[in-house]
Write an enzyme that holds these catalytic residues in place. Sequence first.
Site, PDB file in Angstrom:
ATOM      1  N   THR A  95      23.724 -30.609 -14.771  1.00  0.00           N
ATOM      2  CA  THR A  95      25.120 -30.665 -14.325  1.00  0.00           C
ATOM      3  C   THR A  95      25.997 -31.096 -15.503  1.00  0.00           C
ATOM      4  OG1 THR A  95      24.305 -31.326 -12.154  1.00  0.00           O
ATOM      5  CG2 THR A  95      26.643 -31.699 -12.585  1.00  0.00           C
ATOM      6  N   CYS A 278      16.581 -30.676  -9.408  1.00  0.00           N
ATOM      7  CA  CYS A 278      17.277 -29.440  -9.034  1.00  0.00           C
ATOM      8  C   CYS A 278      18.110 -29.467  -7.757  1.00  0.00           C
ATOM      9  CB  CYS A 278      16.276 -28.306  -8.966  1.00  0.00           C
ATOM     10  SG  CYS A 278      15.647 -27.930 -10.611  1.00  0.00           S
ATOM     11  N   ARG A 445       8.744 -43.543   3.144  1.00  0.00           N
ATOM     12  CA  ARG A 445       8.023 -42.256   3.086  1.00  0.00           C
ATOM     13  C   ARG A 445       7.110 -42.016   4.291  1.00  0.00           C
ATOM     14  NH1 ARG A 445       9.968 -38.536  -0.581  1.00  0.00           N
ATOM     15  NH2 ARG A 445      10.656 -39.602  -2.441  1.00  0.00           N
TER      16      ARG A 445
END
Length: 469
Positions: A95, A278, A445
């Site tokens: 970015t 990503c 998690r």
Amino acid sequence: MPTVTKICCIGAGYVGGPTCAVIALKCPHIQVTIVDLNQARIDAWNSRDYKLPIYEPGLEDVVREARGRNLFFSTDIDKAIQEADLIFVSVNTPTKKSGVGAGFAADLKYVESATRHIAKVATSSKIVVEKSTVPCRTAESMRTILEANSRPNCRFDILSNPEFLAEGTAINDLFNPDRVLIGSLQTPDGIAASNALLEVYANWVPKDRVLTVGLWSSELSKLAANAMLAQRISSVNALSAICEATGANIDEVAHAIGYDSRIGPKFLRASVGFGGSCFQKDILNLVYLSESLHLPEVAEYWKQVVVMNEYQKRRFSKTVVDTLFNTITGKRIAVLGFAFKADTGDTRESPAITLVRDFLQEKALVNIYDPQVVHEQIWTDLTEVMPSVPLSDIKKQVHITTSALECCLNTEAVVIATEWREFREIDWEVVYTGMNKPAFVFDGRLLVDIQKLKEIGFQVAVIGRGERL
Ligand SMILES: NC(=O)C1=CN([C@@H]2O[C@H](COP(=O)(O)OP(=O)(O)OC[C@H]3O[C@@H](n4cnc5c(N)ncnc54)[C@H](O)[C@@H]3O)[C@@H](O)[C@H]2O)C=CC1
Ligand SMILES: O=C(O)[C@H]1O[C@H](OP(=O)(O)OP(=O)(O)OC[C@H]2O[C@@H](n3ccc(=O)[nH]c3=O)[C@H](O)[C@@H]2O)[C@H](O)[C@@H](O)[C@@H]1O
């Protein structure tokens, strides 16, 4: 149709390395040379003891078989470009940090410099393949640069061939891809180039899994796929907040909705937030694209996926502080896992970085353990996320340990940030004995057996579980 006998890949990172190593493995008749500007990275790929620059299950076996046979790693970029018939551009597209579109648009400077490099040194025609994830119509800019700078006898066909591998499962994803996407101009030359690349993949991928489309559709499909995957996680994470407030169980909810064949069971695991290099970058890129196209409602829609992800991380660190009696100042917290997901040493955009930053800002003392992340990377990430704090001060608050048990010793709370398999097998009885009491476990998690931990004596908080403590 041109036949591909020599491939060059510019960029020896998480994508270029594994992708082209697998091409070399599956196509022994093709010479594959992976090049990079970064000498240390190339040296690691070439290291005698296979200390490769990235950790990826199965990768070492692939490199062991192909390296020196038809797979080469080099910093001689000119030579590799000149020899190749087909060149993958697999450089980073982060970015943008400043200027127009800062914080949203993709920084294409590496793609542009790689393209200019090809134009400058190529002495024969090439197929140039965008492997990097790029905004829609980047191929057009690449073509303009190549045509304006190349020698008269050189023709360039540009293809888009985005990569869909996920870290941690890259080798399996490359061996058995759901699909390979090839975008080309729908001209005779464009289609011939597309067929040449298709023939490379046909060495191991069934042809019906290779989708050939237009260039712009291919570029946009990559951004769209990542946006929709991330959207699923933000959706399930948004539901996890409702579960915590109502007593519903996010595992049961995800299981129930995933049974609908239209929704499907994958990628519905609530978490402390998605990380990785990503998802956020590509969504912000899509947001920027939408804004540039004067589609503010579309931009706003996708932006919410990232907003929800930030909320999830903040919500989790706030739960830790609130539960530890509204202060963690001077308390020692064990953070298990620093990678953005299991089976990788990659920490880019890892939620663990945000959590540790939040804990440090609350003046806690933090122990960190991750089985794959190198210590230097942890210090780099913490310095970057807290630029005004000198590393020497950070080191006064943070201790990196070499085992999960050592990490948890003499702490007030254990925070699970990455779903490493070894954290499922922790001996919680031993951990409990070594902790200060009351001993807390915060599971970001969905790894632990809540009932078992409660029986041992722990106070437990799990993402998306209402019955807390
Ligand atoms: N990491 C992943 O799992 C995935 C990444 N992608 C996309 O693939 C692209 C590459 O990502 P990563 O491999 O993760 O990046 P990375 O940062 O690991 O690797 C990129 C490499 O390119 C090299 N490089 C940059 N400019 C160069 C130049 N002009 N000449 C030679 N080498 C140059 C850098 O030194 C670096 O080693 C990005 O666009 C990313 O969005 C796509 C799918 C999966
Ligand atoms: O373009 C890319 O870079 C790649 O991005 C993702 O791959 P990756 O980021 O390596 O890993 P994922 O398995 O997608 O996980 C991303 C993040 O989401 C989290 N996640 C994933 C799945 C889930 O159900 N819940 C969840 O929180 C993971 O823990 C991790 O932090 C995509 O899955 C790949 O298809 C894509 O090629």
